[in-house]
Write a protein that holds these residues in place. Structure first.
Motif, PDB file in Angstrom:
ATOM      1  N   ARG A   1       0.824  -1.225   0.000  1.00 49.84           N
ATOM      2  CA  ARG A   1       0.000   0.000   0.000  1.00 49.84           C
ATOM      3  C   ARG A   1       0.849   1.262   0.000  1.00 49.84           C
ATOM      4  O   ARG A   1       0.336   2.361  -0.148  1.00 49.84           O
ATOM      5  N   SER A   2       2.152   1.106   0.192  1.00 49.60           N
ATOM      6  CA  SER A   2       3.021   2.290   0.161  1.00 49.60           C
ATOM      7  C   SER A   2       3.224   2.753  -1.283  1.00 49.60           C
ATOM      8  O   SER A   2       3.441   1.928  -2.174  1.00 49.60           O
ATOM      9  N   PRO A   3       3.204   4.056  -1.514  1.00 45.82           N
ATOM     10  CA  PRO A   3       3.477   4.532  -2.883  1.00 45.82           C
ATOM     11  C   PRO A   3       4.875   4.170  -3.371  1.00 45.82           C
ATOM     12  O   PRO A   3       5.108   4.111  -4.580  1.00 45.82           O
ATOM     13  N   ALA A   4       5.787   3.899  -2.443  1.00 46.93           N
ATOM     14  CA  ALA A   4       7.144   3.504  -2.856  1.00 46.93           C
ATOM     15  C   ALA A   4       7.173   2.081  -3.410  1.00 46.93           C
ATOM     16  O   ALA A   4       8.190   1.649  -3.957  1.00 46.93           O
ATOM     17  N   ARG A   5       6.060   1.343  -3.263  1.00 45.62           N
ATOM     18  CA  ARG A   5       5.998   0.000  -3.836  1.00 45.62           C
ATOM     19  C   ARG A   5       6.044   0.064  -5.359  1.00 45.62           C
ATOM     20  O   ARG A   5       6.512  -0.836  -6.026  1.00 45.62           O
ATOM     21  N   TYR A   6       5.529   1.175  -5.934  1.00 46.81           N
ATOM     22  CA  TYR A   6       5.353   1.237  -7.384  1.00 46.81           C
ATOM     23  C   TYR A   6       6.074   2.442  -7.994  1.00 46.81           C
ATOM     24  O   TYR A   6       5.445   3.420  -8.400  1.00 46.81           O
ATOM     25  N   PRO A   7       7.398   2.376  -8.064  1.00 50.30           N
ATOM     26  CA  PRO A   7       8.136   3.493  -8.673  1.00 50.30           C
ATOM     27  C   PRO A   7       7.878   3.556 -10.187  1.00 50.30           C
ATOM     28  O   PRO A   7       7.508   2.562 -10.811  1.00 50.30           O
ATOM     29  N   THR A   8       8.114   4.719 -10.716  1.00 50.58           N
ATOM     30  CA  THR A   8       8.232   4.849 -12.169  1.00 50.58           C
ATOM     31  C   THR A   8       9.672   4.498 -12.535  1.00 50.58           C
ATOM     32  O   THR A   8      10.623   4.947 -11.880  1.00 50.58           O
ATOM     33  N   PHE A   9       9.809   3.666 -13.577  1.00 49.45           N
ATOM     34  CA  PHE A   9      11.119   3.138 -13.972  1.00 49.45           C
ATOM     35  C   PHE A   9      11.363   3.598 -15.403  1.00 49.45           C
ATOM     36  O   PHE A   9      10.631   3.221 -16.316  1.00 49.45           O
TER      37      PHE A   9
ATOM     38  N   ALA B   1      16.408   5.306 -14.479  1.00 51.61           N
ATOM     39  CA  ALA B   1      16.063   6.241 -13.413  1.00 51.61           C
ATOM     40  C   ALA B   1      14.791   5.731 -12.755  1.00 51.61           C
ATOM     41  O   ALA B   1      13.876   5.249 -13.436  1.00 51.61           O
ATOM     42  N   LEU B   2      14.756   5.798 -11.426  1.00 54.55           N
ATOM     43  CA  LEU B   2      13.535   5.445 -10.694  1.00 54.55           C
ATOM     44  C   LEU B   2      13.023   6.697  -9.997  1.00 54.55           C
ATOM     45  O   LEU B   2      13.827   7.501  -9.480  1.00 54.55           O
ATOM     46  N   HIS B   3      11.712   6.823  -9.975  1.00 54.52           N
ATOM     47  CA  HIS B   3      11.083   7.999  -9.387  1.00 54.52           C
ATOM     48  C   HIS B   3       9.937   7.578  -8.485  1.00 54.52           C
ATOM     49  O   HIS B   3       9.122   6.729  -8.862  1.00 54.52           O
ATOM     50  N   VAL B   4       9.899   8.165  -7.282  1.00 60.61           N
ATOM     51  CA  VAL B   4       8.796   7.902  -6.350  1.00 60.61           C
ATOM     52  C   VAL B   4       8.343   9.232  -5.755  1.00 60.61           C
ATOM     53  O   VAL B   4       9.183  10.062  -5.381  1.00 60.61           O
ATOM     54  N   TRP B   5       7.030   9.422  -5.653  1.00 64.66           N
ATOM     55  CA  TRP B   5       6.472  10.572  -4.925  1.00 64.66           C
ATOM     56  C   TRP B   5       5.663  10.015  -3.771  1.00 64.66           C
ATOM     57  O   TRP B   5       4.741   9.205  -3.978  1.00 64.66           O
ATOM     58  N   LEU B   6       6.044  10.435  -2.555  1.00 65.94           N
ATOM     59  CA  LEU B   6       5.370   9.951  -1.352  1.00 65.94           C
ATOM     60  C   LEU B   6       4.547  11.089  -0.775  1.00 65.94           C
ATOM     61  O   LEU B   6       5.079  11.955  -0.058  1.00 65.94           O
ATOM     62  N   PRO B   7       3.250  11.150  -1.073  1.00 66.13           N
ATOM     63  CA  PRO B   7       2.458  12.318  -0.683  1.00 66.13           C
ATOM     64  C   PRO B   7       2.376  12.528   0.821  1.00 66.13           C
ATOM     65  O   PRO B   7       2.423  13.672   1.284  1.00 66.13           O
ATOM     66  N   LYS B   8       2.292  11.447   1.603  1.00 64.73           N
ATOM     67  CA  LYS B   8       2.175  11.651   3.064  1.00 64.73           C
ATOM     68  C   LYS B   8       3.462  12.208   3.654  1.00 64.73           C
ATOM     69  O   LYS B   8       3.437  12.962   4.618  1.00 64.73           O
ATOM     70  N   SER B   9       4.590  11.833   3.071  1.00 60.40           N
ATOM     71  CA  SER B   9       5.885  12.319   3.556  1.00 60.40           C
ATOM     72  C   SER B   9       6.314  13.587   2.831  1.00 60.40           C
ATOM     73  O   SER B   9       7.346  14.173   3.161  1.00 60.40           O
ATOM     74  N   ASN B  10       5.550  13.987   1.831  1.00 62.43           N
ATOM     75  CA  ASN B  10       5.901  15.165   1.015  1.00 62.43           C
ATOM     76  C   ASN B  10       7.298  15.050   0.426  1.00 62.43           C
ATOM     77  O   ASN B  10       8.060  16.024   0.388  1.00 62.43           O
ATOM     78  N   LEU B  11       7.641  13.844  -0.001  1.00 65.44           N
ATOM     79  CA  LEU B  11       9.012  13.596  -0.445  1.00 65.44           C
ATOM     80  C   LEU B  11       9.031  13.021  -1.858  1.00 65.44           C
ATOM     81  O   LEU B  11       8.307  12.067  -2.163  1.00 65.44           O
ATOM     82  N   GLN B  12       9.869  13.616  -2.706  1.00 59.81           N
ATOM     83  CA  GLN B  12      10.170  13.032  -4.019  1.00 59.81           C
ATOM     84  C   GLN B  12      11.557  12.384  -3.942  1.00 59.81           C
ATOM     85  O   GLN B  12      12.523  13.018  -3.506  1.00 59.81           O
ATOM     86  N   ILE B  13      11.624  11.140  -4.409  1.00 62.01           N
ATOM     87  CA  ILE B  13      12.910  10.429  -4.463  1.00 62.01           C
ATOM     88  C   ILE B  13      13.205  10.130  -5.929  1.00 62.01           C
ATOM     89  O   ILE B  13      12.374   9.537  -6.624  1.00 62.01           O
ATOM     90  N   ARG B  14      14.371  10.557  -6.392  1.00 59.46           N
ATOM     91  CA  ARG B  14      14.822  10.207  -7.754  1.00 59.46           C
ATOM     92  C   ARG B  14      16.168   9.517  -7.646  1.00 59.46           C
ATOM     93  O   ARG B  14      17.069  10.014  -6.954  1.00 59.46           O
ATOM     94  N   LEU B  15      16.276   8.390  -8.335  1.00 56.73           N
ATOM     95  CA  LEU B  15      17.526   7.622  -8.280  1.00 56.73           C
ATOM     96  C   LEU B  15      17.988   7.321  -9.693  1.00 56.73           C
ATOM     97  O   LEU B  15      17.182   6.935 -10.548  1.00 56.73           O
ATOM     98  N   THR B  16      19.275   7.502  -9.932  1.00 54.71           N
ATOM     99  CA  THR B  16      19.880   7.112 -11.201  1.00 54.71           C
ATOM    100  C   THR B  16      20.682   5.841 -10.939  1.00 54.71           C
ATOM    101  O   THR B  16      21.459   5.790  -9.971  1.00 54.71           O
TER     102      THR B  16
END
Ligand code: FMN
Length: 184
Positions: free
Chosen positions: A26-34, A81-96
């Protein structure tokens, strides 16, 4: 969130959320954009499921079907590149990342842990992305020989936290993930 001015703690928060993504569907980090680069140089992005996150080695893993276009892209250009937006944490994570495509005997243990109901994601006939005559003109037999693990070694991390005052930081493997604050 911990001390907002602590670079190391900011990075720890991000890894903790990535681990949560692996553990909690159920975490938004489960489904990154790849995102990959096609052999023709075109950017391609799709949703994947995050299967493993190891901070010590800075590695993320994704499972896929070896015949999908993303694998063709990675064979030509082994970066994602992987991208995750976590709305509850107000955090964007981008990884190369630099990606190794593991298959065969190297992924036997991973395959043994894939639930039978999920194994049908690896083996679609005709191959994923091929035109079909009608909406359900395909079969999904599980096929272990089509199962691949995309082992993504993280090279660069960019974090953006939206708060009363935004925070942004970048971290690179080459300096041991010390990190630096960036203008958001
Ligand atoms: C929620 C969700 C999760 C997905 N997880 C994966 C996955 O873990 N691995 C994968 O290869 N495709 C996954 N897909 C399908 C991909 O988004 C994509 O449609 C498929 O892999 C073909 O991608 P490609 O043609 O770019 O290679 C998922 C799709 C959705 C909507």
């Amino acid at each position: 969130m911990s001390d907002p001015a602590n670079l190391a703690a900011f990075l720890e928060d991000a890894w903790q959320l990535l681990r949560r993504g692996v553990a909690d569907s159920r975490s938004p980090a489960r489904y990154p954009t790849f995102a990959t680069v096609s052999p023709g140089g075109v950017p391609e992005a799709r949703t994947v499921a995050l299967r493993h996150a190891a901070q010590a080695e800075a590695v993320l893993e994704v499972h896929t079907d070896i015949v999908t276009p993303k694998v063709t892209a990675l064979q030509a250009s082994p970066v994602a590149a992987l991208h995750v937006w976590l709305p509850k944490s107000n955090l964007q994570i981008r990884l190369t990342t630099t990606v190794a495509i593991l298959r065969g005997s190297a992924v036997e243990e991973a395959w043994s842990k894939v639930p039978p109901a999920s194994r049908v994601s690896y083996g679609t006939v005709p191959d994923p992305g091929m035109p079909i005559d009608d909406v359900y003109d395909y079969e999904k037999p599980p096929d272990q020989t089509r199962f691949a693990v995309l082992r993504c070694t993280v090279d660069h991390i960019d974090l953006v936290h939206l708060g009363k005052r935004h925070r942004r930081a970048a971290y690179v493997r080459s300096d041991g993930w010390a990190g630096t604050w960036l203008a958001p």
